[in-house]
Motif scaffolding. Sequence first.
Motif, PDB file in Angstrom:
ATOM      1  N   VAL A 118       0.843  -1.207   0.000  1.00 20.62           N
ATOM      2  CA  VAL A 118       0.000   0.000   0.000  1.00 20.62           C
ATOM      3  C   VAL A 118       0.875   1.253   0.000  1.00 20.62           C
ATOM      4  O   VAL A 118       0.523   2.268  -0.621  1.00 20.62           O
ATOM      5  CB  VAL A 118      -0.964  -0.015   1.210  1.00 20.62           C
ATOM      6  N   GLY A 119       2.034   1.192   0.672  1.00 20.83           N
ATOM      7  CA  GLY A 119       2.934   2.340   0.709  1.00 20.83           C
ATOM      8  C   GLY A 119       3.734   2.537  -0.564  1.00 20.83           C
ATOM      9  O   GLY A 119       4.290   3.613  -0.798  1.00 20.83           O
ATOM     10  N   ALA A 120       3.802   1.502  -1.398  1.00 15.22           N
ATOM     11  CA  ALA A 120       4.647   1.578  -2.598  1.00 15.22           C
ATOM     12  C   ALA A 120       3.933   2.141  -3.815  1.00 15.22           C
ATOM     13  O   ALA A 120       4.562   2.752  -4.683  1.00 15.22           O
ATOM     14  CB  ALA A 120       5.186   0.183  -2.938  1.00 15.22           C
ATOM     15  N   LEU A 121       2.609   1.936  -3.882  1.00 15.47           N
ATOM     16  CA  LEU A 121       1.882   2.270  -5.110  1.00 15.47           C
ATOM     17  C   LEU A 121       0.610   3.059  -4.820  1.00 15.47           C
ATOM     18  O   LEU A 121      -0.072   2.787  -3.828  1.00 15.47           O
ATOM     19  CB  LEU A 121       1.474   0.978  -5.842  1.00 15.47           C
ATOM     20  N   PRO A 122       0.254   4.011  -5.697  1.00 12.54           N
ATOM     21  CA  PRO A 122      -1.059   4.659  -5.596  1.00 12.54           C
ATOM     22  C   PRO A 122      -2.159   3.616  -5.788  1.00 12.54           C
ATOM     23  O   PRO A 122      -1.960   2.606  -6.477  1.00 12.54           O
ATOM     24  CB  PRO A 122      -1.052   5.664  -6.762  1.00 12.54           C
ATOM     25  N   PHE A 123      -3.320   3.869  -5.202  1.00 17.88           N
ATOM     26  CA  PHE A 123      -4.412   2.901  -5.269  1.00 17.88           C
ATOM     27  C   PHE A 123      -4.814   2.572  -6.705  1.00 17.88           C
ATOM     28  O   PHE A 123      -5.162   1.435  -7.012  1.00 17.88           O
ATOM     29  CB  PHE A 123      -5.631   3.406  -4.478  1.00 17.88           C
ATOM     30  N   GLN A 124      -4.759   3.562  -7.593  1.00 18.27           N
ATOM     31  CA  GLN A 124      -5.145   3.311  -8.983  1.00 18.27           C
ATOM     32  C   GLN A 124      -4.199   2.321  -9.657  1.00 18.27           C
ATOM     33  O   GLN A 124      -4.623   1.438 -10.405  1.00 18.27           O
ATOM     34  CB  GLN A 124      -5.177   4.629  -9.784  1.00 18.27           C
ATOM     35  N   GLN A 125      -2.894   2.449  -9.353  1.00 13.66           N
ATOM     36  CA  GLN A 125      -1.924   1.495  -9.917  1.00 13.66           C
ATOM     37  C   GLN A 125      -2.153   0.092  -9.367  1.00 13.66           C
ATOM     38  O   GLN A 125      -2.013  -0.899 -10.091  1.00 13.66           O
ATOM     39  CB  GLN A 125      -0.490   1.941  -9.607  1.00 13.66           C
ATOM     40  N   ILE A 126      -2.504   0.027  -8.084  1.00  9.12           N
ATOM     41  CA  ILE A 126      -2.796  -1.283  -7.475  1.00  9.12           C
ATOM     42  C   ILE A 126      -4.018  -1.906  -8.159  1.00  9.12           C
ATOM     43  O   ILE A 126      -4.029  -3.101  -8.469  1.00  9.12           O
ATOM     44  CB  ILE A 126      -3.032  -1.136  -5.958  1.00  9.12           C
ATOM     45  N   ALA A 127      -5.031  -1.077  -8.412  1.00  7.99           N
ATOM     46  CA  ALA A 127      -6.239  -1.574  -9.084  1.00  7.99           C
ATOM     47  C   ALA A 127      -5.921  -2.064 -10.497  1.00  7.99           C
ATOM     48  O   ALA A 127      -6.423  -3.106 -10.927  1.00  7.99           O
ATOM     49  CB  ALA A 127      -7.305  -0.481  -9.127  1.00  7.99           C
ATOM     50  N   ASN A 128      -5.080  -1.323 -11.205  1.00  8.27           N
ATOM     51  CA  ASN A 128      -4.728  -1.709 -12.583  1.00  8.27           C
ATOM     52  C   ASN A 128      -3.924  -3.005 -12.625  1.00  8.27           C
ATOM     53  O   ASN A 128      -3.962  -3.746 -13.610  1.00  8.27           O
ATOM     54  CB  ASN A 128      -3.924  -0.593 -13.265  1.00  8.27           C
ATOM     55  N   ALA A 129      -3.150  -3.263 -11.554  1.00 10.75           N
ATOM     56  CA  ALA A 129      -2.290  -4.461 -11.502  1.00 10.75           C
ATOM     57  C   ALA A 129      -2.812  -5.456 -10.467  1.00 10.75           C
ATOM     58  O   ALA A 129      -2.039  -6.200  -9.868  1.00 10.75           O
ATOM     59  CB  ALA A 129      -0.865  -4.061 -11.168  1.00 10.75           C
ATOM     60  N   GLU A 130      -4.144  -5.490 -10.282  1.00  8.04           N
ATOM     61  CA  GLU A 130      -4.739  -6.258  -9.183  1.00  8.04           C
ATOM     62  C   GLU A 130      -4.286  -7.719  -9.157  1.00  8.04           C
ATOM     63  O   GLU A 130      -4.041  -8.288  -8.092  1.00  8.04           O
ATOM     64  CB  GLU A 130      -6.275  -6.205  -9.292  1.00  8.04           C
ATOM     65  N   ASP A 131      -4.156  -8.339 -10.324  1.00  9.72           N
ATOM     66  CA  ASP A 131      -3.839  -9.770 -10.381  1.00  9.72           C
ATOM     67  C   ASP A 131      -2.355 -10.073 -10.180  1.00  9.72           C
ATOM     68  O   ASP A 131      -1.982 -11.230  -9.986  1.00  9.72           O
ATOM     69  CB  ASP A 131      -4.282 -10.360 -11.728  1.00  9.72           C
ATOM     70  N   TYR A 132      -1.492  -9.044 -10.252  1.00  8.86           N
ATOM     71  CA  TYR A 132      -0.048  -9.277 -10.075  1.00  8.86           C
ATOM     72  C   TYR A 132       0.584  -8.135  -9.265  1.00  8.86           C
ATOM     73  O   TYR A 132       1.709  -7.717  -9.498  1.00  8.86           O
ATOM     74  CB  TYR A 132       0.660  -9.425 -11.434  1.00  8.86           C
TER      75      TYR A 132
END
Length: 428
Positions: free
Chosen positions: A246-260
């Motif tokens: 959570v500290g490494a990536l913005p939430f939108q990037q996490i959502a875009n890369a949800e599976d990996y």
Amino acid sequence: MDKKIGLKDAISIGIGGMVGGGIFAVLGLAVALAKGATPLAFLWAGIIAMLTAYSYAKLSKKYPENGGTVRFIHQQFGTGIFAGGINNLLWVSYIVMLALYASAFGSYATELISLSGSKEIDTRIFQTSILLIALFINYLSVKLVSEIESVAVIIKLFILIAFIGVGFYGLSLHPENLHQLSPENWESPILILSGGMVIFVAYEGFELIANSVSDLKDREKNTEKAYFGAVGFVIVLYILIAIVTVGALPFQQIANAEDYVLAKAAEPTLGQIGFTIITITALISTFSAINATVLGSGRVNYDIAEDDELPKYFCHMFWGKPVGFLITAMLSVALVNLFNLKSISTAGSAGFLLIFCIVNYIGYKKHKELDSKSYVHLLASILCLLAFITLIIQQFSENKVGVLTALGIIVFCFILEIVYKATKPKVV
């Protein structure tokens, strides 16, 4: 020859069972639901796992024979329709776990290798192929499965701990990123709880310790230590991984890369090489988890059939192994290609929460025999049931397919048992 295993070995079995494909498959789902409170979601799921581990530890010590959950259910409910339905649910939940791990393998593999130019087609090729390869290895050599798992546990733990270390180093350079973990970025309590339940499958592997307790040195002293040591270590590991991600990536990037997402979280500090290392680790971890789960589910399937809760056909041999290995893998291939990751995860978590609710209830009913604290078993059983209900209600609004799949699987397992008991030839 002394075949006894030590406390460290038993803890390693539990850690290996939990830190398999689950964390790689479901971390993105947890962040999507809980946002900045993802570490709390993992803690909440971990508390339920720890309380349930208490019941497993006490039951394992009392009934140390192989079979684990299946044996505990028989001790309380005999071999009737209810026990058969729950044991069938255990087998089918393993099939769901195989599909979950295969889905994660496919998602990570497509980020590393392009076969057809279409990510969707490549994912299907990878997730199907890895299940078939694991099936072949299980038929080839059970010893090889064990060796793969032993090596994989060391590799994945070493790299995940290194990932945490590098992640915290990155956060020390950019402390402003910790803002994403602040309460203003937390979702509502119901979504945090639901996030914890969707990712509950990442903890279920501690129950594998039950199958090794009969070989554990100083069983009276070490059984609880094995369960609590394994679950406690994994809770801390998962919370730290969640903080770093959570500290490494913005939430939108996490959502875009949800599976990996775990591989993506290594990029900010280590760049492409970090992404590649974590991706390879995910492939090794999910592959070893698939191997071990094919073996475990095949054995569960065989045990259930031997106890006359499934047709004796499942005890038949194919290429020197129970035919249940083949059936389990084929059903997993179908499941992983018919449903998405979120639906599979919901179905897997729901199945294990219901099974653990019942195992905790057994602990409560037998607490005098077990010399255990009845209120711990009861609390664990109630929490598992409430978690199951929370998961079903919350997910129904946004993931109807997953909820209907979960409920359909539960109903199917009992119908299967009712039909089998009604149609099997009566012994004269």
